[in-house]
Design a protein around this motif. Structure first.
Motif, mmCIF file in Angstrom:
data_model
loop_
_atom_site.group_PDB
_atom_site.id
_atom_site.type_symbol
_atom_site.label_atom_id
_atom_site.label_comp_id
_atom_site.label_asym_id
_atom_site.label_seq_id
_atom_site.Cartn_x
_atom_site.Cartn_y
_atom_site.Cartn_z
ATOM 1 N N UNK A 151 64.884 10.984 83.806
ATOM 2 C CA UNK A 151 64.464 10.781 85.188
ATOM 3 C C UNK A 151 63.356 11.785 85.466
ATOM 4 N N UNK A 152 62.234 11.310 85.989
ATOM 5 C CA UNK A 152 61.088 12.173 86.275
ATOM 6 C C UNK A 152 61.029 12.477 87.767
ATOM 7 N N UNK A 153 60.834 13.758 88.101
ATOM 8 C CA UNK A 153 60.696 14.189 89.494
ATOM 9 C C UNK A 153 59.372 14.929 89.608
ATOM 10 N N UNK A 154 58.436 14.379 90.378
ATOM 11 C CA UNK A 154 57.121 14.997 90.502
ATOM 12 C C UNK A 154 56.758 15.292 91.938
ATOM 13 N N UNK A 155 56.213 16.479 92.167
ATOM 14 C CA UNK A 155 55.760 16.876 93.508
ATOM 15 C C UNK A 155 54.250 17.002 93.519
ATOM 16 N N UNK A 156 53.586 16.326 94.455
ATOM 17 C CA UNK A 156 52.150 16.448 94.653
ATOM 18 C C UNK A 156 51.389 16.077 93.366
ATOM 19 N N UNK A 157 50.673 17.013 92.744
ATOM 20 C CA UNK A 157 49.979 16.714 91.496
ATOM 21 C C UNK A 157 50.967 16.304 90.413
ATOM 22 N N UNK A 158 52.204 16.799 90.496
ATOM 23 C CA UNK A 158 53.227 16.369 89.544
ATOM 24 C C UNK A 158 53.554 14.900 89.707
ATOM 25 N N UNK A 159 53.539 14.403 90.949
ATOM 26 C CA UNK A 159 53.746 12.979 91.177
ATOM 27 C C UNK A 159 52.599 12.150 90.628
ATOM 28 N N UNK A 177 62.206 6.292 80.254
ATOM 29 C CA UNK A 177 62.260 6.712 81.657
ATOM 30 C C UNK A 177 63.038 5.667 82.450
ATOM 31 N N UNK A 178 64.129 6.128 83.096
ATOM 32 C CA UNK A 178 65.013 5.179 83.795
ATOM 33 C C UNK A 178 64.965 5.352 85.315
ATOM 34 N N UNK A 179 64.154 6.277 85.813
ATOM 35 C CA UNK A 179 64.030 6.466 87.250
ATOM 36 C C UNK A 179 63.009 7.540 87.553
ATOM 37 N N UNK A 180 62.509 7.542 88.795
ATOM 38 C CA UNK A 180 61.505 8.534 89.182
ATOM 39 C C UNK A 180 61.602 8.845 90.672
ATOM 40 N N UNK A 181 61.324 10.102 90.996
ATOM 41 C CA UNK A 181 61.211 10.554 92.378
ATOM 42 C C UNK A 181 59.801 11.104 92.554
ATOM 43 N N UNK A 182 59.071 10.565 93.511
ATOM 44 C CA UNK A 182 57.701 10.987 93.776
ATOM 45 C C UNK A 182 57.650 11.627 95.153
#
Length: 342
Positions: A151-159, A177-182
């Motif tokens: 699961x990927x979690x990205x903030x700002x430039x990370x998103x 990758x089975x899910x993501x939080x932007x």
């Protein structure tokens, strides 16, 4: 004609006065920052939550600073996802201070400093691109999470990094990758073109050491205005200020052109294959919520979460809500981390 001795003395005295004033201001500003840090009253000091460092070498040779928090024995499960956290521009892996504390031991987590940030090596200007950041993320996955779901979690430039990875490697989504939080991010049209700024970039780079020094003056008020919501507790602005000041000016200058040319809309197809949550504060001045709304509409079945009153630094300001978003996503894909969710 040479300046008269008296004029030279006056110039020297004036220069000395400016230097002395600058030093005095620096000392006062440093003391204020130390006082604010003392006033935060942290049970766990910000910047103290770490694991042994692992170095992952990017495809162009840049050393990436990586840390892994393993799940404890009661939660260890080879089928459970590893959560990989990707921070934003001029930030570090300490962005995830609260999420790391809340989820430690419950799930395997990977944190890393993006190139030129935190403990990672400095990139070239050519390597300061979203394409290279996506390649770095894939390298981290290959080296630290070679097997199992992610699961990927990205903030700002990370998103943006997560979206770029989806654009370049859509086959990873729905498989690895089975899910993501932007969080607090965008897919395009974030920074307007400024020909004047492009022209002066070489001069700004030449003066970067001086700018590094100058940025420390009254930085708190700038961060208070732009990084957090108007009613955010003081400590969150202070934590943001402390973290952002660690970034050298060249990081701002090297990555600026990438933001001007930002367009990662093609990542929506890959992201649409997995559950995605898009979240943003409704007082975010850096990545306004209209970008989150557009992103949520673009990615098939993405869920939009509006964080009322929050600014850009939602991992701090809305740390409980952000942690819950991650937990809810894990629950949604069949891997709850809390006993009450099982």
């Amino acid at each position: 004609m040479s300046p008269a001795p008296s004029r030279l003395a006056a110039l020297a005295a004036t220069a000395g006065a400016f230097v002395a004033a600058g030093v005095t201001a620096k000392v006062v500003d440093t003391r204020r920052r130390e006082h604010r840090r003392e006033q935060r009253g942290e049970e766990v000091p910000f910047g103290s939550v770490h694991s042994p460092v692992r170095t992952v070498v990017a495809s162009d040779g840049v050393a990436l600073n990586v840390e892994v928090d393993e799940a404890d024995a009661a939660h260890a499960d080879s089928a459970a996802p590893t959560v990989v956290f990707v921070h934003g521009w001029v930030c570090t892996l300490d962005t995830w201070h609260y999420q790391r504390l809340a989820l430690r031991g419950l799930v395997r987590m990977v944190f890393y400093d993006q190139r030129s940030h935190g403990g990672s090596g400095r990139s070239t200007r050519q390597g300061s691109s979203f394409g290279q950041l996506a390649d770095d993320l894939r390298t981290v996955l290959d080296e630290v999470v070679p097997e199992g779901p992610v699961v990927l979690v990205g903030h700002s430039m990370g998103g943006i990094t997560v979206q770029q990875l989806a654009a370049e490697s859509p086959e990873l989504f729905g498989d690895r990758v089975v899910g993501a939080v932007l969080l607090s991010t965008s897919d395009n049209r974030l920074v307007r073109q400024s020909p004047a700024l492009r022209r002066v970039l070489p001069f700004l780079r030449a003066g970067a050491p001086l700018l590094d020094w100058g940025r420390t003056f009254n930085s708190y008020s700038v961060i208070r205005r732009w990084a957090v919501g108007p009613d955010a507790p003081r400590k969150y602005a202070d934590m943001s200020d402390e973290m952002i000041l660690r970034a050298q000016t060249h990081v701002l200058l090297d990555f600026y052109p990438a933001f001007v040319d930002l367009d990662v809309r093609s990542g929506a197809e890959g992201l649409g294959r997995v559950p995605v949550v898009v979240a943003c504060g409704d007082h975010d001045l850096l990545t306004p919520i209209k970008h989150a709304r557009r992103l949520a509409r673009t990615i098939e079945d993405a869920r939009l979460v509006t964080l009322g009153g929050a600014g850009h630094m939602v991992p701090f300001e809305e740390n409980v809500a952000v942690t819950r978003i991650i937990e809810d996503l894990l629950d949604r894909i069949g891997h709850p981390v809390r006993e009450g969710d099982r």
